[in-house]
Design an enzyme around this catalytic site. Structure first.
Site, PDB file in Angstrom:
ATOM      1  N   ASP A 134      -1.934 -12.292  -0.770  1.00 22.84           N
ATOM      2  CA  ASP A 134      -1.008 -11.193  -0.493  1.00 22.84           C
ATOM      3  C   ASP A 134       0.295 -11.752   0.080  1.00 22.84           C
ATOM      4  O   ASP A 134       0.314 -12.843   0.662  1.00 22.84           O
ATOM      5  CB  ASP A 134      -1.619 -10.230   0.543  1.00 22.84           C
ATOM      6  CG  ASP A 134      -2.635  -9.274  -0.077  1.00 22.84           C
ATOM      7  OD1 ASP A 134      -2.800  -9.279  -1.306  1.00 22.84           O
ATOM      8  OD2 ASP A 134      -3.257  -8.520   0.694  1.00 22.84           O
ATOM      9  N   ARG A 184       1.183 -10.714  -8.813  1.00 20.47           N
ATOM     10  CA  ARG A 184       1.284  -9.270  -8.559  1.00 20.47           C
ATOM     11  C   ARG A 184       2.699  -8.969  -8.045  1.00 20.47           C
ATOM     12  O   ARG A 184       3.153  -9.594  -7.090  1.00 20.47           O
ATOM     13  CB  ARG A 184       0.271  -8.824  -7.498  1.00 20.47           C
ATOM     14  CG  ARG A 184       0.365  -7.335  -7.174  1.00 20.47           C
ATOM     15  CD  ARG A 184      -0.376  -6.960  -5.882  1.00 20.47           C
ATOM     16  NE  ARG A 184      -1.760  -7.384  -5.920  1.00 20.47           N
ATOM     17  CZ  ARG A 184      -2.438  -7.735  -4.812  1.00 20.47           C
ATOM     18  NH1 ARG A 184      -1.870  -7.729  -3.625  1.00 20.47           N
ATOM     19  NH2 ARG A 184      -3.688  -8.120  -4.909  1.00 20.47           N
TER      20      ARG A 184
HETATM   21  C1  LIG Z   1      -2.427  -3.227  -5.482  1.00 15.84           C
HETATM   22  C2  LIG Z   1      -1.351  -3.297  -4.443  1.00 15.84           C
HETATM   23  C3  LIG Z   1      -1.243  -4.422  -3.655  1.00 15.84           C
HETATM   24  C4  LIG Z   1      -0.212  -4.530  -2.719  1.00 15.84           C
HETATM   25  N1  LIG Z   1      -0.033  -5.702  -2.036  1.00 15.84           N
HETATM   26  C5  LIG Z   1       1.056  -5.842  -1.239  1.00 15.84           C
HETATM   27  C6  LIG Z   1       1.383  -7.100  -0.645  1.00 15.84           C
HETATM   28  O1  LIG Z   1       0.677  -8.102  -0.811  1.00 15.84           O
HETATM   29  N2  LIG Z   1       2.499  -7.175   0.132  1.00 15.84           N
HETATM   30  C7  LIG Z   1       3.316  -6.095   0.333  1.00 15.84           C
HETATM   31  O2  LIG Z   1       4.344  -6.227   1.018  1.00 15.84           O
HETATM   32  N3  LIG Z   1       3.014  -4.890  -0.200  1.00 15.84           N
HETATM   33  C8  LIG Z   1       1.929  -4.744  -0.971  1.00 15.84           C
HETATM   34  N4  LIG Z   1       1.659  -3.520  -1.537  1.00 15.84           N
HETATM   35  C9  LIG Z   1       2.385  -2.306  -1.089  1.00 15.84           C
HETATM   36  C10 LIG Z   1       3.693  -2.109  -1.834  1.00 15.84           C
HETATM   37  O3  LIG Z   1       4.635  -3.073  -1.416  1.00 15.84           O
HETATM   38  C11 LIG Z   1       4.272  -0.709  -1.585  1.00 15.84           C
HETATM   39  O4  LIG Z   1       4.526  -0.529  -0.238  1.00 15.84           O
HETATM   40  C12 LIG Z   1       3.386   0.425  -2.053  1.00 15.84           C
HETATM   41  O5  LIG Z   1       2.753   0.116  -3.256  1.00 15.84           O
HETATM   42  C13 LIG Z   1       4.204   1.694  -2.276  1.00 15.84           C
HETATM   43  O6  LIG Z   1       5.137   1.493  -3.303  1.00 15.84           O
HETATM   44  P1  LIG Z   1       4.996   2.120  -4.779  1.00 15.84           P
HETATM   45  O7  LIG Z   1       5.366   1.062  -5.749  1.00 15.84           O
HETATM   46  O8  LIG Z   1       3.682   2.733  -4.946  1.00 15.84           O
HETATM   47  O9  LIG Z   1       6.184   3.168  -4.865  1.00 15.84           O
HETATM   48  P2  LIG Z   1       6.591   4.380  -3.947  1.00 15.84           P
HETATM   49  O10 LIG Z   1       7.916   4.810  -4.433  1.00 15.84           O
HETATM   50  O11 LIG Z   1       6.450   4.041  -2.493  1.00 15.84           O
HETATM   51  O12 LIG Z   1       5.495   5.456  -4.289  1.00 15.84           O
HETATM   52  C14 LIG Z   1       5.418   6.109  -5.546  1.00 15.84           C
HETATM   53  C15 LIG Z   1       4.467   7.278  -5.410  1.00 15.84           C
HETATM   54  O13 LIG Z   1       3.138   6.790  -5.117  1.00 15.84           O
HETATM   55  C16 LIG Z   1       2.513   7.589  -4.123  1.00 15.84           C
HETATM   56  N5  LIG Z   1       2.297   6.770  -2.896  1.00 15.84           N
HETATM   57  C17 LIG Z   1       2.800   5.554  -2.630  1.00 15.84           C
HETATM   58  N6  LIG Z   1       2.355   5.107  -1.440  1.00 15.84           N
HETATM   59  C18 LIG Z   1       1.584   6.087  -0.943  1.00 15.84           C
HETATM   60  C19 LIG Z   1       0.837   6.237   0.264  1.00 15.84           C
HETATM   61  N7  LIG Z   1       0.794   5.291   1.193  1.00 15.84           N
HETATM   62  N8  LIG Z   1       0.139   7.383   0.455  1.00 15.84           N
HETATM   63  C20 LIG Z   1       0.141   8.375  -0.475  1.00 15.84           C
HETATM   64  N9  LIG Z   1       0.831   8.285  -1.638  1.00 15.84           N
HETATM   65  C21 LIG Z   1       1.541   7.162  -1.872  1.00 15.84           C
HETATM   66  C22 LIG Z   1       3.431   8.748  -3.867  1.00 15.84           C
HETATM   67  O14 LIG Z   1       3.086   9.780  -4.761  1.00 15.84           O
HETATM   68  C23 LIG Z   1       4.791   8.185  -4.202  1.00 15.84           C
HETATM   69  O15 LIG Z   1       5.717   9.181  -4.549  1.00 15.84           O
HETATM   70  C24 LIG Z   1       0.666  -3.419  -2.510  1.00 15.84           C
HETATM   71  C25 LIG Z   1       0.546  -2.279  -3.299  1.00 15.84           C
HETATM   72  C26 LIG Z   1      -0.431  -2.214  -4.279  1.00 15.84           C
HETATM   73  C27 LIG Z   1      -0.505  -0.989  -5.140  1.00 15.84           C
END
Ligand SMILES: Cc1cc2nc3c(=O)[nH]c(=O)nc-3n(C[C@H](O)[C@H](O)[C@H](O)COP(=O)(O)OP(=O)(O)OC[C@H]3O[C@@H](n4cnc5c(N)ncnc54)[C@H](O)[C@@H]3O)c2cc1C
Length: 308
Positions: A134, A184
């Site tokens: 991560d 990722r």
């Molecule tokens: C498989 C995976 C691994 C990850 N690993 C890391 C990592 O190693 N390091 C790191 O910095 N970040 C990591 N993240 C988190 C990432 O950086 C984002 O903060 C997170 O994915 C939210 O961004 P989004 O792309 O979903 O878009 P966003 O614009 O934040 O969300 C899009 C839509 O998804 C839904 N959504 C998103 N988050 C939430 C929530 N918490 N609760 C409810 N609904 C939500 C909502 O409907 C939102 O409108 C990871 C995310 C995923 C999916």
């Protein structure tokens, strides 16, 4: 506005004690955390994979302060792998690790984290699966990429995460894509200063798309970590233009978030992996989920009030 405040609170011990003891916390945490023990998470892995999805398992924990905690983190992953052995899922169940949980921030931390993560990667390979490192805050990334490169010499399937909000990431993506790595791509979940990261959501999304193009056109295996419907549609289009087949990239989403979308994409023939976090040290992980969607905070506060 609320997101940065919640992220600042995610580093506060006082808040950690308050949130952990608050009535109603367990119920809300349970939406994002699959259980506290390996015995609780194994049936979830079995059920998720039986439904045609894949998993990456995260034993929650980060920013540990003693070497003993770092060894305990390694042992927790080894115990998990031991349980996965009998399920015989191969790469359908992989692991995600945070190097800060393996001692990266302690004295001699780079070597300690490498020494701790290597047996986990070895054990994962022995049951036919792999590990993804991560991405944490930007100060840890040079060490993470160096450990990733070192592990890939013996275990080329070891993956890593890159964050679209950081200015440095396009360059990292080019290097990793040319090297044929599993990568990722996520937007980024930490509180980063304007000197190193885009602060504006639209800028982050544009950077995400630029990086996606680099990964799709490269030699590696892109893993799209996002719940954003626009980015999912763009991914499908870029993959088509790059001539990638459905098994030449995958989507990844978090346990408890847009679960209907997990199923829909898998039904369309995509590889869909659910990031499934479990364990007792859930505070940092949970607070980042609240920061991503302030409506979660309202739900949390409401559940505290109704429990009182
Ligand atoms: C498989 C995976 C691994 C990850 N690993 C890391 C990592 O190693 N390091 C790191 O910095 N970040 C990591 N993240 C988190 C990432 O950086 C984002 O903060 C997170 O994915 C939210 O961004 P989004 O792309 O979903 O878009 P966003 O614009 O934040 O969300 C899009 C839509 O998804 C839904 N959504 C998103 N988050 C939430 C929530 N918490 N609760 C409810 N609904 C939500 C909502 O409907 C939102 O409108 C990871 C995310 C995923 C999916």
């Amino acid at each position: 506005m609320l997101g940065p405040v919640i992220l600042a609170a995610s580093r506060s011990d006082k808040m950690r004690r308050f949130v952990s003891a608050a009535p109603g916390t367990k119920q809300v945490v349970g939406r994002f955390i699959a259980g506290e023990t390996v015995e609780q998470v194994v049936p979830i892995v079995r059920d998720t994979t039986a439904r045609g999805l894949e998993v990456t398992l995260d034993v929650v924990g980060e920013d540990i302060t003693t070497r003993e905690q770092a060894f305990a983190a390694r042992d927790a992953y080894l115990e998990l792998i031991d349980h996965l052995k009998s399920l015989d899922l191969g790469t359908r169940a992989e692991m995600s690790v945070k190097l800060s949980m393996f001692g990266q921030a302690l004295e001699g931390g780079h070597e300690l984290a490498l020494a701790n993560v290597r047996p986990v990667v070895e054990a994962a390979a022995a049951i036919g699966t792999t590990v993804t490192l991560d991405a944490e805050d930007h100060t840890t990334l040079d060490s993470m990429f160096a450990i990733h490169e070192e592990l890939r010499k013996d275990f080329p399937q070891t993956g890593c995460v890159i964050q679209a909000y950081l200015f440095r990431t396009e360059e990292d993506a080019r290097r990793l894509a040319a090297g044929g790595s599993r990568v990722r791509i996520v937007k980024g979940a930490y509180k980063e200063p304007a000197s190193v990261a885009y602060q504006d959501k639209a800028e982050i999304d544009k950077a995400y798309v630029r990086i996606l193009k680099i990964l799709m056109e490269g030699d590696g295996y892109p893993m799209i970590g996002s719940h954003d419907p626009r980015l999912i549609a763009i991914t499908q289009e870029l993959a088509r233009r790059a001539g990638r087949k459905l098994d030449e990239y995958e989507f990844q989403m978090l346990y408890g978030i847009r679960s209907d979308e997990h199923v829909r994409l898998a039904a369309e023939g995509h590889r869909m992996r659910v990031y499934t976090a479990y364990g007792t040290d859930w505070y940092g992980y949970f607070m980042r989920r609240l920061a991503e969607k302030p409506a979660n905070l309202l739900f949390f506060v409401r559940s505290m009030i109704t429990k009182n």
